[in-house]
Design a protein around this motif. Structure first.
Motif, mmCIF file in Angstrom:
data_model
loop_
_atom_site.group_PDB
_atom_site.id
_atom_site.type_symbol
_atom_site.label_atom_id
_atom_site.label_comp_id
_atom_site.label_asym_id
_atom_site.label_seq_id
_atom_site.Cartn_x
_atom_site.Cartn_y
_atom_site.Cartn_z
ATOM 1 N N LYS A 43 0.831 -1.197 -0.006
ATOM 2 C CA LYS A 43 0.111 -0.037 -0.185
ATOM 3 C C LYS A 43 0.940 1.318 0.413
ATOM 4 O O LYS A 43 0.483 2.145 -0.641
ATOM 5 N N ASP A 107 -6.143 -9.655 -4.924
ATOM 6 C CA ASP A 107 -5.499 -9.537 -6.249
ATOM 7 C C ASP A 107 -4.663 -10.908 -6.798
ATOM 8 O O ASP A 107 -3.671 -10.768 -7.688
ATOM 9 N N THR A 142 -18.789 -2.871 -3.596
ATOM 10 C CA THR A 142 -17.264 -2.979 -3.188
ATOM 11 C C THR A 142 -16.448 -3.967 -4.069
ATOM 12 O O THR A 142 -15.263 -3.932 -3.853
ATOM 13 N N GLY A 145 -14.147 -3.692 -9.522
ATOM 14 C CA GLY A 145 -12.879 -3.140 -9.750
ATOM 15 C C GLY A 145 -11.655 -4.182 -9.325
ATOM 16 O O GLY A 145 -10.574 -4.030 -9.417
ATOM 17 N N LYS A 146 -12.193 -5.142 -8.386
ATOM 18 C CA LYS A 146 -11.192 -5.963 -7.742
ATOM 19 C C LYS A 146 -10.557 -6.972 -9.178
ATOM 20 O O LYS A 146 -11.378 -7.087 -10.032
ATOM 21 N N SER A 179 -4.529 -1.094 -8.439
ATOM 22 C CA SER A 179 -4.460 -1.327 -7.131
ATOM 23 C C SER A 179 -4.144 0.055 -6.781
ATOM 24 O O SER A 179 -4.422 0.123 -5.253
ATOM 25 N N GLU A 181 -5.021 4.210 -5.544
ATOM 26 C CA GLU A 181 -6.344 4.853 -5.194
ATOM 27 C C GLU A 181 -6.637 5.684 -6.293
ATOM 28 O O GLU A 181 -8.013 5.976 -6.453
ATOM 29 N N GLN A 184 -9.314 3.434 -8.105
ATOM 30 C CA GLN A 184 -10.333 3.382 -7.268
ATOM 31 C C GLN A 184 -11.197 4.530 -7.588
ATOM 32 O O GLN A 184 -12.593 4.260 -7.161
ATOM 33 N N LYS A 185 -10.525 5.926 -7.149
ATOM 34 C CA LYS A 185 -11.359 6.963 -7.374
ATOM 35 C C LYS A 185 -12.403 6.993 -8.797
ATOM 36 O O LYS A 185 -13.248 7.493 -8.738
ATOM 37 N N VAL A 187 -13.094 4.466 -10.658
ATOM 38 C CA VAL A 187 -14.314 3.519 -10.397
ATOM 39 C C VAL A 187 -15.468 3.998 -9.823
ATOM 40 O O VAL A 187 -16.365 3.845 -10.246
ATOM 41 N N HIS A 188 -15.054 4.615 -8.651
ATOM 42 C CA HIS A 188 -16.341 4.939 -7.805
ATOM 43 C C HIS A 188 -16.976 6.301 -8.612
ATOM 44 O O HIS A 188 -18.246 6.520 -8.619
#
Length: 253
Positions: A43, A107, A142, A145-146, A179, A181, A184-185, A187-188
């Motif tokens: 991370k 992952d 949730t 996106g995985k 992976s 952030e 992920q942003k 995606v949302h």
């Protein structure tokens, strides 16, 4: 509780059994700690090795690279393909393996609730090493996106209709990018208020700071090695937990 009766050995045997399981629990806890630490390290590296919003270079990069990263569409750095649509009547005990959301965890690709379909109905391409598969539609927001990368040859294997896959020479880099952030942003942002899916059009609108191909390769290789180490510790931990389960079944009446 006072009404429950159990079979109990002598005090000395209780001590032996208790000591054995304490050592096993301590070993499990140690591996869990190592695994958690590796995940935290990953991370941290993701935050430092990809530029933050509005920046042109990451905080941490490999020697020999100094150029600014360029804003590029995700669909410009990799190609994509869709999954197989099938009906319940197409499912059988053996046949073509269909990778679904249940086969992606931490992952990594795993065996879980595997589904096989009649090869005669398959009209989508087989996955190959380096492909990055991603969940694009699911009842749970949730899980959108995985993702995971295909690390070994998987003959007679396709992705399901609620999945997409990216294919290119930079699969490890793309897998790491997914992976971050920043991804992920995006995606949302694409999900909106009610729709639990991301489309090809959504992917085409995603723009990220991107280094040259050589630096992509370096970054991808680094995160692949880290992911392989995490996967190794995860397998060790899972094996220890299974061993404990087996010992509990055999060492108690």
């Amino acid at each position: 509780i006072n009404s429950v009766s159990v079979s109990v050995p002598s005090y000395e045997e209780q001590q032996k059994i208790g000591s054995f399981f304490k050592q096993l629990d301590d070993t499990i806890a140690l591996h869990q700690h190592k695994l958690d630490l590796l995940k935290e390290q990953k991370k941290g590296y993701l935050q430092k090795m990809f530029p933050k919003n509005g920046e042109k270079v990451p905080e941490l990069r490999f020697a020999g690279f100094a150029d600014d990263w360029e804003l590029r569409k995700l669909t410009d750095i990799t190609s994509s393909y869709s999954g197989l649509t099938y009906s319940p009547t197409d499912i059988q005990d053996t046949g073509t393996f269909v990778l679904r959301s249940s086969n992606v965890k931490n992952d990594q690709l795993i065996d879980a609730d595997n589904v096989y379909v009649n090869p005669d109905i398959v009209n989508s391409i087989n996955v190959k090493v380096g492909d990055v598969i991603i969940v694009v539609r699911n009842g749970s927001r949730t899980l959108i996106g995985k993702h995971a990368i295909v690390n070994e040859e998987m003959p007679n294997t396709v992705i399901g209709a609620f999945m997409s896959a990216f294919r290119g020479e930079n699969g490890n880099y793309v897998n790491a990018l997914l992976s971050t952030e920043n991804f992920q942003k995006e995606v949302h942002k694409s999900l909106g208020a009610t729709i639990n899916q991301i489309t090809g059009k959504d992917f085409s609108m995603m723009i990220f700071p991107t280094p040259k191909f050589e630096e992509q390769q370096k970054i991808g290789t680094f995160f692949k090695q880290l992911d392989d180490t995490i996967a190794l510790h995860q397998r060790k931990l899972d094996l220890l937990k299974e061993q404990k389960k087996g010992f509990l079944q055999k060492m108690f009446v």
